[in-house]
Design an enzyme around this catalytic site. Structure first.
Site, PDB file in Angstrom:
ATOM      1  N   ASP A  34       0.820  -1.227   0.000  1.00  0.00           N
ATOM      2  CA  ASP A  34       0.000   0.000   0.000  1.00  0.00           C
ATOM      3  C   ASP A  34       0.848   1.269   0.000  1.00  0.00           C
ATOM      4  O   ASP A  34       0.328   2.373   0.061  1.00  0.00           O
ATOM      5  CB  ASP A  34      -0.933   0.003   1.218  1.00  0.00           C
ATOM      6  CG  ASP A  34      -0.181   0.013   2.544  1.00  0.00           C
ATOM      7  OD1 ASP A  34       1.068  -0.055   2.528  1.00  0.00           O
ATOM      8  OD2 ASP A  34      -0.837   0.099   3.599  1.00  0.00           O
ATOM      9  N   GLY A  35       2.172   1.121  -0.064  1.00  0.00           N
ATOM     10  CA  GLY A  35       3.040   2.299  -0.128  1.00  0.00           C
ATOM     11  C   GLY A  35       3.674   2.673   1.198  1.00  0.00           C
ATOM     12  O   GLY A  35       4.602   3.489   1.244  1.00  0.00           O
ATOM     13  N   ARG A  93       9.158  27.285   0.705  1.00  0.00           N
ATOM     14  CA  ARG A  93       8.473  28.464   0.177  1.00  0.00           C
ATOM     15  C   ARG A  93       7.191  28.755   0.952  1.00  0.00           C
ATOM     16  O   ARG A  93       6.579  29.785   0.790  1.00  0.00           O
ATOM     17  CB  ARG A  93       8.172  28.271  -1.318  1.00  0.00           C
ATOM     18  CG  ARG A  93       9.436  28.422  -2.171  1.00  0.00           C
ATOM     19  CD  ARG A  93       9.183  28.077  -3.621  1.00  0.00           C
ATOM     20  NE  ARG A  93       8.942  26.660  -3.803  1.00  0.00           N
ATOM     21  CZ  ARG A  93       8.706  26.078  -4.982  1.00  0.00           C
ATOM     22  NH1 ARG A  93       8.680  26.815  -6.079  1.00  0.00           N
ATOM     23  NH2 ARG A  93       8.508  24.780  -5.071  1.00  0.00           N
ATOM     24  N   ASP A 167      13.424  37.657  -9.477  1.00  0.00           N
ATOM     25  CA  ASP A 167      12.283  38.234  -8.753  1.00  0.00           C
ATOM     26  C   ASP A 167      12.799  39.081  -7.595  1.00  0.00           C
ATOM     27  O   ASP A 167      13.983  39.037  -7.250  1.00  0.00           O
ATOM     28  CB  ASP A 167      11.290  37.157  -8.248  1.00  0.00           C
ATOM     29  CG  ASP A 167      11.984  36.030  -7.483  1.00  0.00           C
ATOM     30  OD1 ASP A 167      12.933  36.315  -6.742  1.00  0.00           O
ATOM     31  OD2 ASP A 167      11.569  34.868  -7.642  1.00  0.00           O
ATOM     32  N   LYS A 191       8.612  40.016 -10.816  1.00  0.00           N
ATOM     33  CA  LYS A 191       7.752  38.911 -11.266  1.00  0.00           C
ATOM     34  C   LYS A 191       6.461  38.919 -10.461  1.00  0.00           C
ATOM     35  O   LYS A 191       6.494  39.026  -9.250  1.00  0.00           O
ATOM     36  CB  LYS A 191       8.521  37.601 -11.027  1.00  0.00           C
ATOM     37  CG  LYS A 191       7.755  36.330 -11.265  1.00  0.00           C
ATOM     38  CD  LYS A 191       8.657  35.101 -11.076  1.00  0.00           C
ATOM     39  CE  LYS A 191       8.728  34.664  -9.634  1.00  0.00           C
ATOM     40  NZ  LYS A 191       9.523  33.419  -9.437  1.00  0.00           N
ATOM     41  N   ARG A 193       3.242  36.706  -9.528  1.00  0.00           N
ATOM     42  CA  ARG A 193       2.674  35.363  -9.605  1.00  0.00           C
ATOM     43  C   ARG A 193       1.261  35.356  -9.053  1.00  0.00           C
ATOM     44  O   ARG A 193       0.996  36.008  -8.029  1.00  0.00           O
ATOM     45  CB  ARG A 193       3.553  34.426  -8.764  1.00  0.00           C
ATOM     46  CG  ARG A 193       3.806  33.079  -9.409  1.00  0.00           C
ATOM     47  CD  ARG A 193       4.470  32.183  -8.413  1.00  0.00           C
ATOM     48  NE  ARG A 193       5.855  31.840  -8.674  1.00  0.00           N
ATOM     49  CZ  ARG A 193       6.258  30.944  -9.563  1.00  0.00           C
ATOM     50  NH1 ARG A 193       5.394  30.339 -10.331  1.00  0.00           N
ATOM     51  NH2 ARG A 193       7.544  30.666  -9.701  1.00  0.00           N
ATOM     52  N   ASP A 218      19.267  32.068  -9.068  1.00  0.00           N
ATOM     53  CA  ASP A 218      18.067  31.825  -8.261  1.00  0.00           C
ATOM     54  C   ASP A 218      18.341  30.686  -7.282  1.00  0.00           C
ATOM     55  O   ASP A 218      19.325  29.961  -7.421  1.00  0.00           O
ATOM     56  CB  ASP A 218      16.884  31.470  -9.185  1.00  0.00           C
ATOM     57  CG  ASP A 218      15.541  31.834  -8.559  1.00  0.00           C
ATOM     58  OD1 ASP A 218      15.513  32.248  -7.390  1.00  0.00           O
ATOM     59  OD2 ASP A 218      14.511  31.695  -9.247  1.00  0.00           O
ATOM     60  N   THR A 223       9.227  24.509 -12.003  1.00  0.00           N
ATOM     61  CA  THR A 223       8.694  24.210 -13.345  1.00  0.00           C
ATOM     62  C   THR A 223       9.589  24.762 -14.457  1.00  0.00           C
ATOM     63  O   THR A 223       9.430  24.407 -15.618  1.00  0.00           O
ATOM     64  CB  THR A 223       7.309  24.856 -13.536  1.00  0.00           C
ATOM     65  OG1 THR A 223       7.463  26.281 -13.400  1.00  0.00           O
ATOM     66  CG2 THR A 223       6.313  24.342 -12.516  1.00  0.00           C
ATOM     67  N   THR A 226       9.942  30.453 -14.326  1.00  0.00           N
ATOM     68  CA  THR A 226      10.605  31.702 -13.925  1.00  0.00           C
ATOM     69  C   THR A 226      11.827  31.961 -14.795  1.00  0.00           C
ATOM     70  O   THR A 226      12.001  33.055 -15.345  1.00  0.00           O
ATOM     71  CB  THR A 226      11.024  31.625 -12.434  1.00  0.00           C
ATOM     72  OG1 THR A 226       9.849  31.477 -11.653  1.00  0.00           O
ATOM     73  CG2 THR A 226      11.786  32.865 -11.991  1.00  0.00           C
TER      74      THR A 226
HETATM   75  C1  R5P Z   1      10.545  31.813  -6.071  1.00  0.00           C
HETATM   76  O1  R5P Z   1      10.430  32.717  -5.283  1.00  0.00           O
HETATM   77  C2  R5P Z   1      11.783  30.999  -6.216  1.00  0.00           C
HETATM   78  O2  R5P Z   1      12.933  31.727  -5.865  1.00  0.00           O
HETATM   79  C3  R5P Z   1      11.920  30.476  -7.631  1.00  0.00           C
HETATM   80  O3  R5P Z   1      12.082  31.584  -8.499  1.00  0.00           O
HETATM   81  C4  R5P Z   1      10.696  29.710  -8.046  1.00  0.00           C
HETATM   82  O4  R5P Z   1      10.312  28.828  -7.043  1.00  0.00           O
HETATM   83  C5  R5P Z   1      10.938  28.953  -9.325  1.00  0.00           C
HETATM   84  O5  R5P Z   1       9.758  28.282  -9.667  1.00  0.00           O
HETATM   85  P1  R5P Z   1       9.442  27.911 -11.165  1.00  0.00           P
HETATM   86  O6  R5P Z   1      10.647  27.241 -11.746  1.00  0.00           O
HETATM   87  O7  R5P Z   1       8.258  26.984 -11.079  1.00  0.00           O
HETATM   88  O8  R5P Z   1       9.070  29.165 -11.886  1.00  0.00           O
END
Ligand code: R5P
Length: 299
Positions: A34-35, A93, A167, A191, A193, A218, A223, A226
């Site tokens: 079941d994991g 985050r 950002d 940026k 969001r 960064d 994803t 950014t």
């Molecule tokens: C945001 O404040 C972080 O420093 C990164 O810029 C962010 O988490 C990157 O996320 P993603 O690659 O999804 O844009």
């Protein structure tokens, strides 16, 4: 001293162990149908200082749960101390309430880690310098930035480059980097969001990047949105080329594809997260934080 690896960080833990002149200690991680996981420490740790390496990379909940149980198993087996290396601290985050009704998820993680028996935490490039205050045990906030700065010094003409924070939250980080590189100029992207969907709505640039090589720094790539959108904005504003540096290669969804097909020349990340083969792509370069982690654990 004994060092153990969770299943998310086998590669990194192996390298750290080698750097410390140790082998990885055996731990049985059995997964039920079941994991659920059953963890058993397979060596005598009574009275020993123990280290566990486990990044809270994808899937974060599963990797955290495994870590909690590993810490408990070590404590019940008589370990004297349990130093926990979480190179990428998932949930960081979510270190405060953004909208009414939300949890402070990082506090929940910190509470569990300390309750089960973590005695010290080692982590890299935390999203906010205030995060260590959430923990009631010592936190060693390590960084890949000096390694990135050395690489930039070696491979770029400093007169040609402008550092870029993707950002406003990254300004502190970019200021640290400019200092390491002799106060070279920097620019910042504003940026915006959407707090519900997480999508980036629109961005603006503060600073001059025309005819320069832009180097975005960064803490993490999730994803890849950014970085890809920042690169596009920098090219539209006259940057000649764009390179990116980020400590944590979280690589959610199709980040690899997005970055490979973006305007970015090269995507440099560290190995705080073991990157699976399906997330590797030609523009990606990985540099190691093993030396930094090992010397922090030695001291
Ligand atoms: C945001 O404040 C972080 O420093 C990164 O810029 C962010 O988490 C990157 O996320 P993603 O690659 O999804 O844009």
């Amino acid at each position: 001293m004994s060092i153990f690896s969770g299943s998310a960080s086998q590669k990194l833990a192996g390298k750290i162990a080698k750097e410390l002149g140790l082998g990885l200690s055996p731990v049985e991680i059995f997964v039920f149908p079941d994991g659920e996981k059953r963890i058993r420490i397979q060596e005598n740790v009574v009275g020993k200082d123990c280290i566990i390496v486990q990044s809270a990379s994808i899937p974060p909940d599963e990797n955290y749960m495994e870590l909690f149980i590993m810490i408990d198993a070590l404590k019940r087996s008589g370990a004297k101390s349990i130093k926990t290396v979480i190179p990428y601290l998932g949930y960081q985050r979510q270190d405060h309430v953004f909208r009414d009704g939300e949890a402070v998820s990082l506090e929940v993680i910190a509470e569990i880690l300390t309750r089960v028996g973590m005695t010290e935490l080692f982590s890299f490039d935390l999203h906010s310098p205030k995060i260590p205050e959430i923990f009631s045990v010592p936190v060693h906030h390590l960084s890949a930035l000096p390694i990135f700065a050395d690489k930039i010094k070696k491979e770029f003409d400093l007169k040609e480059i402008v550092l870029v924070s993707p950002d406003m939250g990254g300004i502190r980080r970019i200021k640290e980097m400019t200092e390491m590189l002799g106060n070279i100029p920097f620019a910042t992207i504003e940026k915006n969001r959407d707090l519900t969907s997480g999508e980036i709505n629109d961005s603006g640039l503060d600073g001059d990047v025309r005819d320069k090589t832009a180097v975005i720094v960064d803490d993490m790539i999730s994803t890849g949105q950014t970085m890809a959108e920042a690169a596009q904005l920098l090219i539209e504003n006259g940057a000649k080329k764009v390179f990116t540096f980020a400590t944590h290669a979280v690589f959610a969804k199709d980040a690899g594809k997005l970055l490979q097909h973006s305007n970015i020349e090269r995507v440099v990340v560290s190995d705080t997260i073991d990157i699976p083969a399906y997330n590797l792509f030609p523009k990606l370069e990985i540099i190691s934080i093993v030396g930094v982690a090992a010397s922090a654990l030695k001291s």
